[in-house]
Design a protein around this motif. Structure first.
Motif, PDB file in Angstrom:
ATOM      1  N   UNK A  14       0.823  -1.205   0.000  1.00 46.65           N
ATOM      2  CA  UNK A  14       0.000   0.000   0.000  1.00 46.65           C
ATOM      3  C   UNK A  14       0.858   1.256   0.000  1.00 46.65           C
ATOM      4  N   UNK A  15       2.008   1.214   0.667  1.00 46.78           N
ATOM      5  CA  UNK A  15       2.920   2.361   0.645  1.00 46.78           C
ATOM      6  C   UNK A  15       3.463   2.571  -0.765  1.00 46.78           C
ATOM      7  N   UNK A  16       3.780   1.464  -1.440  1.00 42.37           N
ATOM      8  CA  UNK A  16       4.260   1.563  -2.820  1.00 42.37           C
ATOM      9  C   UNK A  16       3.170   2.112  -3.730  1.00 42.37           C
ATOM     10  N   UNK A  17       1.948   1.628  -3.566  1.00 41.52           N
ATOM     11  CA  UNK A  17       0.833   2.127  -4.366  1.00 41.52           C
ATOM     12  C   UNK A  17       0.626   3.624  -4.140  1.00 41.52           C
ATOM     13  N   UNK A  18       0.669   4.044  -2.890  1.00 41.61           N
ATOM     14  CA  UNK A  18       0.473   5.453  -2.571  1.00 41.61           C
ATOM     15  C   UNK A  18       1.562   6.322  -3.178  1.00 41.61           C
ATOM     16  N   UNK A  19       2.802   5.831  -3.139  1.00 44.02           N
ATOM     17  CA  UNK A  19       3.934   6.609  -3.669  1.00 44.02           C
ATOM     18  C   UNK A  19       3.884   6.738  -5.181  1.00 44.02           C
ATOM     19  N   UNK A  20       3.185   5.826  -5.853  1.00 45.28           N
ATOM     20  CA  UNK A  20       3.114   5.859  -7.317  1.00 45.28           C
ATOM     21  C   UNK A  20       1.738   6.263  -7.827  1.00 45.28           C
ATOM     22  N   UNK A  21       0.942   6.887  -6.966  1.00 41.53           N
ATOM     23  CA  UNK A  21      -0.344   7.412  -7.421  1.00 41.53           C
ATOM     24  C   UNK A  21      -1.506   6.458  -7.290  1.00 41.53           C
ATOM     25  N   UNK A  22      -1.314   5.318  -6.640  1.00 41.22           N
ATOM     26  CA  UNK A  22      -2.392   4.363  -6.484  1.00 41.22           C
ATOM     27  C   UNK A  22      -3.383   4.800  -5.408  1.00 41.22           C
ATOM     28  N   UNK A  23      -4.592   4.252  -5.514  1.00 37.99           N
ATOM     29  CA  UNK A  23      -5.637   4.612  -4.566  1.00 37.99           C
ATOM     30  C   UNK A  23      -5.404   3.931  -3.224  1.00 37.99           C
ATOM     31  N   UNK A  24      -5.922   4.547  -2.173  1.00 38.88           N
ATOM     32  CA  UNK A  24      -5.797   3.979  -0.837  1.00 38.88           C
ATOM     33  C   UNK A  24      -6.755   2.813  -0.670  1.00 38.88           C
ATOM     34  N   UNK A  25      -6.525   2.026   0.376  1.00 37.12           N
ATOM     35  CA  UNK A  25      -7.383   0.878   0.655  1.00 37.12           C
ATOM     36  C   UNK A  25      -8.840   1.301   0.850  1.00 37.12           C
ATOM     37  N   UNK A  26      -9.057   2.462   1.446  1.00 40.09           N
ATOM     38  CA  UNK A  26     -10.409   2.905   1.760  1.00 40.09           C
ATOM     39  C   UNK A  26     -11.211   3.255   0.515  1.00 40.09           C
ATOM     40  N   UNK A  27     -10.532   3.615  -0.582  1.00 39.64           N
ATOM     41  CA  UNK A  27     -11.251   4.035  -1.786  1.00 39.64           C
ATOM     42  C   UNK A  27     -11.438   2.909  -2.798  1.00 39.64           C
ATOM     43  N   UNK A  28     -10.876   1.745  -2.527  1.00 41.37           N
ATOM     44  CA  UNK A  28     -11.039   0.616  -3.440  1.00 41.37           C
ATOM     45  C   UNK A  28     -12.442   0.037  -3.291  1.00 41.37           C
ATOM     46  N   UNK A  29     -13.077  -0.241  -4.407  1.00 36.36           N
ATOM     47  CA  UNK A  29     -14.424  -0.792  -4.416  1.00 36.36           C
ATOM     48  C   UNK A  29     -14.355  -2.186  -5.032  1.00 36.36           C
ATOM     49  N   UNK A  30     -14.425  -3.207  -4.201  1.00 33.22           N
ATOM     50  CA  UNK A  30     -14.243  -4.569  -4.692  1.00 33.22           C
ATOM     51  C   UNK A  30     -15.491  -5.108  -5.376  1.00 33.22           C
ATOM     52  N   UNK A  31     -15.255  -5.748  -6.513  1.00 38.44           N
ATOM     53  CA  UNK A  31     -16.312  -6.378  -7.286  1.00 38.44           C
ATOM     54  C   UNK A  31     -15.939  -7.832  -7.533  1.00 38.44           C
ATOM     55  N   UNK A  32     -16.938  -8.622  -7.874  1.00 38.55           N
ATOM     56  CA  UNK A  32     -16.695 -10.010  -8.246  1.00 38.55           C
ATOM     57  C   UNK A  32     -16.552 -10.103  -9.756  1.00 38.55           C
ATOM     58  N   UNK A  33     -15.882 -11.138 -10.226  1.00 40.21           N
ATOM     59  CA  UNK A  33     -15.737 -11.402 -11.657  1.00 40.21           C
ATOM     60  C   UNK A  33     -16.544 -12.659 -12.008  1.00 40.21           C
ATOM     61  N   UNK A  34     -17.358 -12.616 -13.041  1.00 36.97           N
ATOM     62  CA  UNK A  34     -18.173 -13.777 -13.405  1.00 36.97           C
ATOM     63  C   UNK A  34     -17.317 -15.017 -13.658  1.00 36.97           C
ATOM     64  N   UNK A  35     -17.721 -16.116 -13.048  1.00 38.98           N
ATOM     65  CA  UNK A  35     -17.043 -17.386 -13.274  1.00 38.98           C
ATOM     66  C   UNK A  35     -15.749 -17.574 -12.522  1.00 38.98           C
ATOM     67  N   UNK A  36     -15.382 -16.635 -11.660  1.00 36.38           N
ATOM     68  CA  UNK A  36     -14.129 -16.737 -10.901  1.00 36.38           C
ATOM     69  C   UNK A  36     -14.472 -16.914  -9.422  1.00 36.38           C
ATOM     70  N   UNK A  37     -13.989 -17.987  -8.818  1.00 36.31           N
ATOM     71  CA  UNK A  37     -14.312 -18.296  -7.427  1.00 36.31           C
ATOM     72  C   UNK A  37     -13.052 -18.569  -6.626  1.00 36.31           C
ATOM     73  N   UNK A  38     -13.202 -18.581  -5.321  1.00 35.94           N
ATOM     74  CA  UNK A  38     -12.085 -18.883  -4.426  1.00 35.94           C
ATOM     75  C   UNK A  38     -11.596 -20.313  -4.640  1.00 35.94           C
ATOM     76  N   UNK A  39     -10.370 -20.557  -4.238  1.00 34.45           N
ATOM     77  CA  UNK A  39      -9.808 -21.905  -4.277  1.00 34.45           C
ATOM     78  C   UNK A  39     -10.215 -22.604  -2.979  1.00 34.45           C
ATOM     79  N   UNK A  40     -10.941 -23.706  -3.051  1.00 34.94           N
ATOM     80  CA  UNK A  40     -11.443 -24.353  -1.824  1.00 34.94           C
ATOM     81  C   UNK A  40     -10.402 -25.220  -1.132  1.00 34.94           C
TER      82      UNK A  40
END
Length: 234
Positions: free
Chosen positions: A126-152
């Protein structure tokens, strides 16, 4: 050396018009790679601002070359065929390779196999992301991808690292239960960060673009690729 007639110079000018858009797009891409200009300038000013107009010019030039080819002559016929091929292939590449990048700044988002409880990025990343213009953890909006699931299952950290490498990511310093990496795309050097959270009975993956120029489906493609690489190999 024989002089080139007016018709020959007109043909060359029309060919230059056909090639102008692809040259500008490739110059935009490689300019970012070599640090000649910013990614914003390459995308907004050159690729989305100038190139579409040049593609229109190239199409008109290709039509003109086809019209001139009616008068015969191998040189004019070859020029017309080349022009049509360049316009067709260039338009396809422009659409498939640059269309995923939004021409407008929008909220940065990420995708995850578990959007309700996404794996957090490490403090170091996150420090690297912030230093290179990336968004903070609080502003990330997580979405799901169709057909992609966790590894059980609980994968090994070594497996997760190898999966990231096969998916084109550069592994970062990781821990026993969290493996991370960064992917740098060929087009415009767009970067995506990935984190793999390893738990007993379940492994989750998260991918987030680092820029505010958000690809429509690039993150999902990378997420699906990592998950596929995490599957047991026969």
């Amino acid at each position: 050396m024989a002089r080139r007639g007016p018709g020959g110079w007109v043909t060359l000018a029309l060919i230059a018009g056909v090639l102008s858009a692809p040259v500008v797009v490739f110059a935009a891409v490689f300019g970012v790679s070599f640090g000649w200009w910013s990614r914003f300038f390459a995308l907004h000013q050159l690729t989305w601002g100038l190139a579409p107009w040049l593609f229109g010019l190239g199409t008109l030039c290709a039509v003109a070359l086809l019209w001139r080819a009616r008068r015969g002559g191998l040189w004019r016929i070859l020029a017309a065929v080349l022009a049509v091929a360049v316009v067709a292939v260039g338009a396809w590449l422009f659409h498939s390779s640059t269309r995923p990048y939004s021409s407008v700044d929008v909220a940065t988002r990420s995708v995850s196999t578990n959007p309700s409880d996404p794996p957090p990025f490490s403090t170091r990343l996150m420090a690297t992301r912030s230093a290179t213009g990336g968004a903070s953890e609080q502003t990330l909006e997580d979405l799901a991808c169709p057909g992609v699931a966790s590894i059980p299952r609980q994968v090994l950290a070594e497996e997760a690292t190898a999966a990231l490498q096969r998916a084109g990511f550069t592994p970062l310093p990781s821990s026993l239960f969290r493996v991370e990496g960064t992917h740098t795309g060929l087009w415009f050097q767009i970067q995506h960060d990935a984190t793999i959270r390893i738990r007993p009975g379940r492994t989750d993956v998260r991918v987030a673009v680092r820029e505010t120029l958000v690809p429509d489906d690039q993150a999902c493609r990378l997420l699906a690729l990592i998950v596929a690489e995490l599957q047991p190999r026969s």
